[in-house]
Design a protein around this motif. Structure first.
Motif, short mmCIF file in Angstrom:
data_model
loop_
_atom_site.label_atom_id
_atom_site.label_comp_id
_atom_site.label_asym_id
_atom_site.label_seq_id
_atom_site.Cartn_x
_atom_site.Cartn_y
_atom_site.Cartn_z
N ILE A 103 0.86 -1.18 0.00
CA ILE A 103 0.00 0.00 0.00
C ILE A 103 0.90 1.24 0.00
N GLY A 146 3.86 0.76 2.93
CA GLY A 146 3.07 -0.07 3.84
C GLY A 146 2.66 -1.39 3.21
N ASN A 184 -0.76 -4.23 3.40
CA ASN A 184 -2.06 -4.67 3.91
C ASN A 184 -2.27 -6.09 3.40
N GLN A 213 -1.48 -5.69 9.90
CA GLN A 213 -2.58 -4.78 10.19
C GLN A 213 -3.06 -4.19 8.85
N PRO A 214 -4.30 -3.70 8.78
CA PRO A 214 -4.81 -3.13 7.52
C PRO A 214 -3.91 -2.00 6.98
N ASN A 215 -3.31 -1.24 7.88
CA ASN A 215 -2.41 -0.16 7.49
C ASN A 215 -1.03 -0.47 8.08
N HIS A 235 2.83 -1.11 13.13
CA HIS A 235 1.42 -1.06 12.69
C HIS A 235 1.19 0.22 11.88
N ASN A 236 2.13 0.51 11.01
CA ASN A 236 2.11 1.76 10.25
C ASN A 236 3.06 1.59 9.06
N PRO A 237 2.72 2.19 7.89
CA PRO A 237 3.62 2.07 6.74
C PRO A 237 5.03 2.60 7.02
#
Ligand code: ZN
Length: 412
Positions: free
Chosen positions: A25, A29, A31, A88-90, A384-386
């Motif tokens: 992403i 990042g 996902n 994590q999603p992001n 938990h972050n790009p």
């Protein structure tokens, strides 16, 4: 050549970056949710690399993926390493996947160095550690350890209303060519490599974190039910305003969770309000609680008090408190802690003993066999972050320590 000297910083980095492209992403990042097509692509890539060194892949009923390098004693219990491949999603490029790729790099180094060990070494990729698609997290390791049965998660749904049981069935069907392995085993030891996800190693200039245990976590969802009304016409005295009661509840919880030593962690991170319009009184407000503490008694006492404190604080709304996750603090085994410390010292890496603030699959392995973890620094502790980042050289240092520990425990 020793197995640690055979660890390739470049190969490991290239593999991490290849994995990061699966589910990439914007902003570096990733996902990659569990039991998705992306997850399966990442797992196939991993299996291909494992097959290059003669390691075999199997899968269990919770879709945990296992890669094995055989030892010389077919009856010896395995030494297990690994982590998770979901994000994590992001999420970022290192959380979870580093522990899996480090395990494979250590196996590859053992192979390249021609090191034979008495015990088999297994690299495991646990299913759904993050809980980003299906909550709670750590389903794979909980099911493997017997802490929960995989059937208990069957009816958990993802944001698209897909049941966990259906996603699991579809996944296992897609991996039907892999030999099935029984769920659960009795390893000799488990050691998991992971980025620290906190700032301490970087701040103190250390390469290796020797993890002594994991603090406990309890998660709750609090739902307050009031009555919607027109913001312009309804007198305040006649309202049952769910948002006002939520504010009272959170204020009371802040008082309950107050810790002058700043050891307790209390977070309200997600709030959902209905109807969520600016000119309507809310009929429903729900919020999450994430409570953590290294001391079991404090964790239990404060967590058990949540429902009563919320009930006493609200004025008008109906209260429902659900506990969604409960993991007691764990202490790791001296067998693994000491082996990690010896390896770090031997390689002259600056090291530090520390407890983990985040939970990990290792938490659920503790009741089954001697367990420990190796942390490597990550920039500013961001995870938990790009923006999550770890230095290739420090990732390789962690893997050298892991390879050393696997070689020692593999003959133990
Ligand atoms: Zn992780």
């Amino acid at each position: 050549m020793s197995q640690a000297a055979a660890v390739s910083e470049q190969r490991q980095w290239d593999r991490l970056m290849a994995m990061a492209r699966i589910g990439a992403i914007p902003g570096d990042g990733v996902n990659r949710a569990c039991l998705t097509e992306l997850d399966r692509r990442a797992r196939r890539l991993l299996i291909g690399w494992a097959n290059e060194i003669g390691a075999s892949a199997t899968v269990d009923a919770a879709a945990n993926l296992w890669l094995r390098r055989e030892g010389t004693d077919p009856r010896a219990a395995a030494v297990v390493t690994g982590s998770h491949m979901d994000t994590q999603p992001n999420g970022g490029r290192f959380d979870g996947i580093y522990g899996v790729i480090a395990g494979l790099e250590a196996l590859t180094a053992l192979h390249d160095a021609g090191t034979t060990l008495r015990r088999p070494i297994d690299v495991v990729a646990w299913t759904n550690e993050e809980g980003g698609r299906f909550a709670p997290g750590c389903m794979g390791s909980m099911a493997w350890s017997g802490c929960r049965r995989v059937e208990e998660f069957a009816d958990v749904v993802d944001p698209d209303n897909v049941r966990f049981a259906d996603a699991l069935d579809a996944h296992l069907a897609a991996e039907a060519d892999l030999p099935r392995r029984t769920l659960g085993s009795q390893p000799h030891a488990y050691v998991e490599a992971h980025i620290e996800q906190g700032p301490r190693l970087e701040a103190l200039g250390r390469d290796i974190g020797i993890v002594t245990g994991i603090q406990g976590s309890r998660w709750f969802t609090v739902t307050l039910t009031g009555e919607t009304a027109h913001a312009g016409t309804t007198p305040l005295a006649l309202r049952r305003d769910a948002v006002q009661d939520m504010v009272r509840a959170i204020a009371a919880l802040n008082a309950l969770m107050h810790d002058p030593n700043d050891v307790l962690r209390f977070t309200v991170g997600r709030i959902v309000v209905e109807p969520n319009t600016s000119n309507s009184v809310a009929n429903r407000a729900s919020f999450t609680i994430d409570l953590r503490h290294p001391d079991k008694d404090v964790l239990l006492a404060r967590g058990d008090a949540v429902a009563g404190v919320v009930q006493a604080a609200v004025r008008d709304a109906g209260v429902m408190v659900q506990e969604t996750f409960h993991a007691l603090p764990v202490a790791f085994s001296p067998l693994v802690i000491d082996a990690v410390e010896r390896a770090a010292a031997e390689h002259r890496y600056g090291h530090l003993r520390l407890a983990s603030g985040a939970f990990h699959d290792a938490q659920f392995v503790v009741p089954v066999c001697p367990t420990g973890m190796i942390f490597v620094p990550c920039r500013k502790g961001i995870s938990h972050n790009p923006a999550e980042y770890a230095e290739p050289s420090q990732l390789a240092a962690g893997t050298r320590v892991l390879a050393h520990v696997l070689a020692e425990l593999g003959n133990g």
